[in-house]
Every structure is written in C-alpha cells, then in structure tokens.
Design a protein around this motif. Structure first.
Motif, short mmCIF file in Angstrom:
data_model
loop_
_atom_site.label_atom_id
_atom_site.label_comp_id
_atom_site.label_asym_id
_atom_site.label_seq_id
_atom_site.Cartn_x
_atom_site.Cartn_y
_atom_site.Cartn_z
N ALA A 114 -1.92 -51.93 -82.26
CA ALA A 114 -1.66 -53.30 -82.70
C ALA A 114 -0.87 -54.03 -81.62
CB ALA A 114 -0.89 -53.28 -84.01
N HIS A 115 0.12 -53.34 -81.06
CA HIS A 115 0.95 -53.97 -80.03
C HIS A 115 0.09 -54.38 -78.83
CE1 HIS A 115 3.62 -53.86 -76.46
NE2 HIS A 115 4.36 -54.59 -77.26
N GLU A 116 -0.76 -53.46 -78.39
CA GLU A 116 -1.60 -53.74 -77.23
C GLU A 116 -2.54 -54.91 -77.51
OE1 GLU A 116 -1.63 -52.19 -74.17
OE2 GLU A 116 0.17 -51.14 -74.81
N LEU A 117 -3.16 -54.87 -78.70
CA LEU A 117 -4.12 -55.93 -79.03
C LEU A 117 -3.43 -57.28 -79.17
CD1 LEU A 117 -6.42 -54.09 -81.58
CD2 LEU A 117 -7.07 -54.98 -79.35
N LYS A 118 -2.29 -57.28 -79.85
CA LYS A 118 -1.57 -58.54 -80.04
C LYS A 118 -1.10 -59.10 -78.72
CE LYS A 118 0.16 -57.87 -84.70
NZ LYS A 118 1.35 -57.48 -85.45
N THR A 119 -0.64 -58.20 -77.83
CA THR A 119 -0.20 -58.67 -76.53
C THR A 119 -1.37 -59.28 -75.76
OG1 THR A 119 1.47 -56.95 -76.50
CG2 THR A 119 0.95 -57.98 -74.41
N ALA A 120 -2.51 -58.59 -75.82
CA ALA A 120 -3.68 -59.11 -75.10
C ALA A 120 -4.09 -60.47 -75.66
CB ALA A 120 -4.84 -58.12 -75.22
N VAL A 121 -4.05 -60.61 -77.00
CA VAL A 121 -4.39 -61.91 -77.60
C VAL A 121 -3.34 -62.95 -77.23
CG1 VAL A 121 -4.67 -63.12 -79.78
CG2 VAL A 121 -5.68 -60.87 -79.49
N ALA A 122 -2.06 -62.52 -77.22
CA ALA A 122 -0.98 -63.44 -76.87
C ALA A 122 -1.18 -63.98 -75.47
CB ALA A 122 0.37 -62.75 -77.00
N VAL A 123 -1.66 -63.12 -74.56
CA VAL A 123 -1.88 -63.56 -73.18
C VAL A 123 -2.94 -64.66 -73.15
CG1 VAL A 123 -2.84 -62.86 -70.97
CG2 VAL A 123 -1.19 -61.39 -72.12
N ILE A 124 -4.07 -64.41 -73.84
CA ILE A 124 -5.16 -65.39 -73.82
C ILE A 124 -4.72 -66.70 -74.46
CG2 ILE A 124 -7.49 -65.86 -74.64
CD1 ILE A 124 -7.96 -62.83 -74.57
N LYS A 125 -4.05 -66.56 -75.62
CA LYS A 125 -3.63 -67.75 -76.34
C LYS A 125 -2.66 -68.57 -75.50
CE LYS A 125 -1.82 -68.95 -80.90
NZ LYS A 125 -1.28 -68.38 -82.14
N SER A 126 -1.68 -67.88 -74.87
CA SER A 126 -0.69 -68.62 -74.09
C SER A 126 -1.33 -69.22 -72.85
CB SER A 126 0.47 -67.71 -73.72
OG SER A 126 0.03 -66.65 -72.90
N SER A 127 -2.33 -68.53 -72.27
CA SER A 127 -3.02 -69.10 -71.10
C SER A 127 -3.68 -70.42 -71.47
CB SER A 127 -4.08 -68.13 -70.59
OG SER A 127 -3.49 -66.98 -70.06
N LEU A 128 -4.36 -70.40 -72.64
CA LEU A 128 -5.06 -71.62 -73.06
C LEU A 128 -4.08 -72.73 -73.41
CD1 LEU A 128 -7.81 -69.93 -75.22
CD2 LEU A 128 -8.17 -71.26 -73.14
N GLN A 129 -3.00 -72.37 -74.10
CA GLN A 129 -2.02 -73.39 -74.51
C GLN A 129 -1.30 -73.96 -73.29
OE1 GLN A 129 0.21 -71.31 -77.51
NE2 GLN A 129 -0.93 -72.35 -79.13
N LEU A 130 -1.05 -73.10 -72.31
CA LEU A 130 -0.41 -73.56 -71.08
C LEU A 130 -1.29 -74.59 -70.39
CD1 LEU A 130 2.02 -73.02 -69.20
CD2 LEU A 130 0.59 -71.37 -68.00
N LEU A 131 -2.59 -74.29 -70.40
CA LEU A 131 -3.56 -75.17 -69.75
C LEU A 131 -3.58 -76.54 -70.43
CD1 LEU A 131 -5.30 -74.50 -67.37
CD2 LEU A 131 -7.20 -74.05 -68.93
N SER A 132 -3.39 -76.54 -71.77
CA SER A 132 -3.51 -77.80 -72.50
C SER A 132 -2.17 -78.48 -72.72
CB SER A 132 -4.18 -77.54 -73.86
OG SER A 132 -3.38 -76.67 -74.61
N MET A 133 -1.12 -77.95 -72.10
CA MET A 133 0.21 -78.54 -72.31
C MET A 133 0.30 -79.94 -71.75
SD MET A 133 3.22 -75.73 -71.98
CE MET A 133 4.37 -76.75 -71.10
#
Lengths: 486, 249
Positions: free
Chosen positions: A262-281
């Motif tokens: 769960a930790h690995e998956l959540k971290t991987a999702v967190a990376v993608i989500k934050s990458s996209l949100q950073l892009l749209s900031m």
C-alpha cells in the motif's frame, strides 16, 4: 458447578464406561454369591437332613415279637411337622411313615430299595405341592444283641425329606442383599465420578477457555500452569502455542506485506498526482508542459512496473501451479536468452557479461519452470548484478549440474552487500541502498520474485557476500540451485 | 520561510520542493533519509518540517521523537501512507502538528504548510495589518493605506518574514537562514540590497510616515518600531502581540 454432558464428551463416555464396569461387577458378585450361598446352605441342609434321618433310624426298635422283627417307635421321635419320612425293612415292608404322608409311593425314586451311595442318596421330590429334598439311607438294627452270636441284624431303609422353601428363601435374601448393595454403589458412585471427572478435566477446560480467547487482534496465549504440568495436556498445549506463534508470524508478515505494498502504491500515485498538480499550479510555457508530461509518463511507467512486479510476485507465490502442463525449460538456453535480453543495459553500464558455454552431461538440462518464469527469474538476478557492478567490470555466470541439481552461480564485482543487509535482500521492497535503486528504477521486488519462482520449482537461491574495505570489488555471489526435471 | 523536506522518494521530493518554491516561495532543503533529515533539523533555521514516515536509516516517527526530545518546537507536517486512526493518534501524540495521507492534494499540502508556519509564529489569520501596511499571504499582495505595492519575490519574502515578527529585531543571519536554502551564505551581500529596495517601496506609498523598517547597525532589522501596543483592535494585531510576548522565538 455445572454438569453438561453431551454424548460425544469425554466425561460422558468415561462415566458410562465406569458405570458399565460397575454394573458388570455387581452382576458377577450376585451370580457368584448365589452359587456360594446355595452351596453353603444346601450343604448345611444336607447335614441336617442326615442328622434327622439318623434320629429316625434311632427310632427303629426291636419289635419284641418271635419273628425278631423291628418296628418304628414314633412316640419319642420329634421332627419338624412339615418333614416327611418312611422307614422300610429289607423285605420291603413299610415299618412306619410320618403322619403327613397319606400314602406311599407319591415321591419319585424313593422306596424300599437300597441307596446306591454309601452315605445315602439325595433327590428332589414334590409332595403335596411343596418342593422337598429327600435323603435315603440304609441302617442296621441289631435285634437281641445279648443273645449268642450277637443277635440278628435287620436292614432298614429310611427315606427322609424336608421342604427346601426356607433354604431358598435364605439364599434369595443373601443375593438380594448383594444386588441392593451393587445398586446403591452405582447410585452413589455415578455422581461422585461425574464430580471427580469435572474436577479432573478442569485443566482441559481452562486451556480451552484461554485458547478460545485468541483472535486475529489478540494473539496473546499464555497456557495455564495446570495445562503445562498435566502430562496428557502438555503436548497439546505445546502444539497450540507453536501453531499460534507460526500463525501470528505469518499473519503479521502478510499484514506487513500489504502495508508495504500500500505504501509503495500510494507513494507512486502521490508522485503522479503531485507532478500533474505542480504542472497546473500556474500557467506554463509549452516547453515546460512538454517536460512535465514526460515526467508524468515516466512516473506512470514506474507505477506500471510496480504493479507488474507485484502481480508477478503474487503469481510466483501462489501455491497452485499455472494451468497447462508443468513447465520445462532448458536452463542453458534460458541463460543465453537472458544475457541477450540484458545486453543493452550491460553495454550502457559498461559491464561485461561472461557466460562460458557450460559442459553439461547429459545435455540439455531441463528445470521444472515455465520458460517465461525462468527468464524472469534469471533477468532479475542478472539485472541486480549489473546494477551493483562498477563500470568496466564483469559479471560472471557459471552453470553446472550433478545428478539431481542444476547450479547457476552469478558473480559480480561491485561493493558487495553489507552484513546487516544480507538477511533482508530477498525481502519485498527492501532496497540495500535507497538512492541508488531508486535511480535505477527498481521496485525492490526483483529478488523476491526470483526467490519465489525458484522456491515454487523446489529450488533455492542463496546470496553470499563478504564486503571487505581492504579488498574492494569482491562483489556478491548469487547461487541458484534448481532440481532437474526428468 | 524555509522548509525542510524529508522524503526518500526522489520524484515526490522533486515535486514537493518545486511546489513549495513556486507557490508560497519558500526556501526548501531536501533530506533523502532519516539520519540526514535529523542532521539538517539540528540547525534552527526551519519554519516547517515536512516529514515522510517510511524512511531509510531512521523512520519518520523516531526522527520526530528525537526532534521533540531536544525541545525543538518547529512545526512538523507528516506525510503518511499508513491507514488507521491508531497511527494518526500515535503521530499526533509524538508531537506532530498535522498530517496528510498519501496520495495527497498538492494545494492542500501548501495550504497546511502555510497554516502551520503561521501558527508556529503565533498568527491565526493569513492577512497581517501593521501601521496601515496590509500583507495578504494567500494572494501574496502588499498594500499600504489602500495603495498596492509591487514587490519582487525576494522583497516579498523578506517582508513576509518580518511581518510575522513585528517589533522584534531580526538579524541579517536569521533573515538569510530563513529565506534561502543550505547555500544561504552566497546571498549575504544581496540581502541588504533587497531590504533597502523593500523599504524604499514601502515608504514611497506613504512618504509622510516614519520608516516602517528600521535598520539597527550590526544588529539587524526591525519592522514597525512605532507599532502601537494597543490590544484587541483586530485579530491580526492580537496575534502579533502574542508573538511580541515571546521574544525568544
């Protein structure tokens, strides 16, 4: 205290068994006592009968007649009124009979004949509807003993009977006493045994009560001291303890695996989500968007690799073999394929892969793994070796076999594995050096997958390393043992 | 404001650092394992620590306990992938100020980071008002008596730090430590220029008033030296007063 006995309970069965044994013993006692009492009382009865017959014989006297006959003098004869008797002389003449006998010959077997036994004949008879035991004896009465020649001896036969009803009554009384004693014993011991068993089985119930408190959330199990010290319960207690310990260990292991995943998956999702949100900031240039999208793509590829590895591991660890025929792979062929697959990466890292053509006899050597799994296992191991190899070094592969086992050795010349990390290298998501494996894009599952595949085929993978600062580039040695498929 | 980010996942750390720098304009230091994070945190120049829980070498919870054991009261925002109330209770009891469960929303992370920094300095509201000077930390706008003042990012960050600590003498070193990341010493010469420019812009909006930033030679800078110590005028000044009452901060 609560007694609850189901038919399947040990206590119930023991009580039934004990009571059955008791009942059997009681019956035996009754039968034996009946036999003994009958023997004893009839023996005494016979002695008494003999005595009374003798006294009847004593009542036979000289008749004081010229024929030197004898007669029965009943005046001085005192016998119980229910007794019967008859006295005969040798000539078959009736000398006298008891008053309650109406006529002769109404008892079977008795008569003027001489008894066959020297001490007399006993037989049974029914007179006036009553059971009698009858004795027939022969006696000699001497007439005129004072005369010359000692007088004349006259033979007489005495038949004497006495009713047996009171003897039977006594015997019945004794047997009834024993039977009643047995029943009282049963009635008293039944509850007593139940109570004793209830007390005796207390350690078992305590053990059961404690064992029933164990659950997924609370693995605590401290067996009662009584269960430990009872010789019958000690093995059971020990078994429960060790089973619970193993269960808890594997349960915690599973929980840790799920939590890690769960930790690995959540971290991987967190990376993608934050990458996209950073892009749209904030508004960005086309070039920035391009770079951001590429990063997002790389991130999702990592997530994809992670999911693929997790599934591969789950598949390799599942106990049920893959559908279809059991796998069979030429191991030398598989090593060649794997080396060819990873050639690009090896060249990129400037590492040479050495695989001398193995001298296998007989050739080819097959291992019981499906080809895809075999390639996956070997490429994970080789990739790991490549990732830990410094540039301009070599990874050596050595394949060998004996009668039952194929042995593949993979030797690299990197820094080796620190001693404290060695026991964990096959753990899921374990990364010996976080920053390096992150950079190489590892999911931390490669070695775990390889081990799971080898173990499923009945083989093992071991890893040895002795990092020594004085002797750098000793590297690590991975040894794969696989059974050979027929 | 300067943030310490302790996170072992390189890509996530990159994104978080970029967001914290781009958005609120914080200086960000990044530690990739627990031991490094602990070393970084020993310097007293962080206004916030963003801490991942599962870290190599030293896990986040142990780092947090070490931090609190040496009486470091820097706000800590935990990033966790763990489920369950138990671990959250354990974290908060160990001295964490807030937590975010992965995968989190970047906007929420920034808002919580700003709120924690504000709270850590004793302010409750994102808008500060001192002597007619109004600083909105959400919109990052500054106005004096209704006149908007256009500041450069660095000038704004200097003002933001000073407005959190009115009437307190802030040394040049403290300012540098809290505005730049680990290579703050390279910026020691330019900070005076930035402060000078900032003062000019602020005073230009209200020329008749006294200078709002006072330079105390050899000691540092002080915002609003004549700030009236009247209480209860607004929530903001109340909060500001509270921070004056704790000069040790």
């Amino acid at each position: 205290m609560k007694f609850r006995f189901q038919p399947r309970s040990i206590a119930f069965r023991l009580i039934v068994a004990v009571l059955a044994v008791e009942l059997f013993s009681a019956v035996l006692v009754v039968v034996l006592s009946f036999g003994y009492e009958r023997h004893f009382h009839f023996h005494a009865f016979d002695v008494m009968l003999q005595g009374r017959a003798d006294s009847v014989l004593g009542a036979v006297q000289d008749a004081d007649d010229p024929g030197d006959n004898v007669m029965l003098d009943q005046a001085d004869l005192h016998v119980p009124p229910e007794d019967v008797y008859e006295v005969w002389d040798a000539g078959g003449h009736l000398l006298g009979r008891s008053s309650n006998l109406k006529d002769a010959g109404n008892w079977q077997g008795a008569g003027p004949g001489a008894p066959t036994h020297p001490f007399g004949d006993f037989f049974r008879s029914t007179i006036n509807g009553h059971h009698y035991r009858v004795l027939r004896i022969q006696g000699t009465r001497t007439v005129d003993p004072g005369e010359k020649g000692g007088g004349k001896a006259r033979q007489v036969v005495v038949v004497y009977g006495s009713p047996t009803s009171h003897v039977w009554h006594t015997i019945r009384g004794a047997v009834e006493f024993y039977a009643a004693g047995g029943i009282v014993l049963l009635l008293v011991t039944g509850p007593l045994i139940a109570w004793l068993l209830h007390r005796g089985l207390l350690p078992l119930r305590q053990l059961a009560a404690l064992a029933s408190q164990v659950s997924v959330d609370s693995w605590q199990f401290t067996p009662p001291a009584s269960a430990r010290t009872t010789s019958e319960l000690a093995p059971l207690t020990h078994a429960i303890e060790s089973v619970l310990q193993r269960l808890e260990r594997s349960f915690l292991q599973q929980r840790a695996i799920v939590s890690d995943a769960a930790h690995e998956l959540k971290t991987a999702v967190a990376v993608i989500k934050s990458s996209l949100q950073l892009l749209s900031m904030k508004p960005r240039s086309a070039k920035e968007y391009q770079a951001g999208l590429e990063r997002c793509l790389a991130d999702s590829q990592r997530l994809e690799a992670l999911v693929a590895d997790m599934l591969a591991l789950a598949r390799a660890e599942s106990s049920t073999p893959a559908p279809g025929q059991p796998g069979k792979t030429d191991i030398a062929d598989c090593v060649h394929q794997t080396v060819a697959q990873l050639e690009t990466i090896a060249t990129l890292r400037n590492v040479q892969v050495l695989f001398p053509e193995p001298d296998l006899n007989p050739n080819p050597t097959h291992v019981p793994i499906v080809p895809e799994d075999c390639t996956l296992m070997l490429s994970n191991l080789l990739l790991n070796a490549l990732q830990h190899s410094p540039p301009a070094s070599a990874v050596e592969l050595l394949l060998n076999r004996d009668a039952q086992t194929a042995v593949l050795v993979i030797q690299d010349h990197g820094d080796g594995i620190p001693l404290e990390a060695l026991p964990h290298v096959f753990d899921r998501f374990y990364r010996g050096d976080p920053s390096r494996t992150r950079n190489t894009g590892g999911t931390g599952l490669g070695l775990a997958i390889a081990q799971a595949i080898a173990q499923k085929a009945g083989g093992t993978i071991s890893i040895a390393s002795q990092p020594d600062p004085a002797l750098p580039n000793q590297g690590a040695t991975v040894t794969v043992h696989l059974p050979i498929a027929e | 404001m300067r943030v310490l980010l302790v996170e072992d996942e390189v890509r996530l750390a990159d994104n978080l650092a970029a967001a914290l720098r781009d958005g609120p304009g914080f200086a960000v230091d990044w530690a990739e394992d627990g031991e490094a994070g602990d070393d970084f945190a020993r310097t007293p120049c962080y206004d916030l620590i963003v801490l991942d829980l599962m870290l190599p070498k030293l896990d986040g919870l142990s780092l947090l306990k070490r931090l609190r054991a040496r009486r470091d009261s820097t706000p800590v925002l935990i990033l966790t992938a763990k489920e369950g109330a138990d671990s959250i209770i354990q974290l908060l009891n160990a001295g964490a100020d807030d937590y975010l469960a992965k995968p989190f929303d970047l906007g929420e992370l920034l808002a919580r980071a700003k709120a924690l920094i504000r709270r850590g300095k004793g302010a409750a509201h994102p808008t500060f008002t001192v002597l007619g000077l109004e600083v909105n930390t959400l919109e990052q706008t500054v106005s004096r008596n209704g006149v908007f003042i256009d500041l450069s990012p660095t000038e704004y960050r200097v003002l933001e730090y000073l407005i959190h600590r009115p009437r307190v003498i802030v040394s040049k070193r403290e300012l540098l430590e809290h505005l730049y990341d680990y290579n703050w010493e390279h910026h020691s010469n330019v900070i005076e220029v930035h402060v000078s420019n900032l003062r000019k812009k602020l005073d230009a909006a209200q020329p008749e008033a006294e200078p709002i930033i006072e330079t105390m030679r050899g000691r540092g800078y002080r915002l609003a030296p004549t700030f009236p110590p009247e209480a209860g005028t607004s929530a903001e000044s109340g909060a500001a007063l509270k921070s004056i009452a704790e000069p040790g901060k």
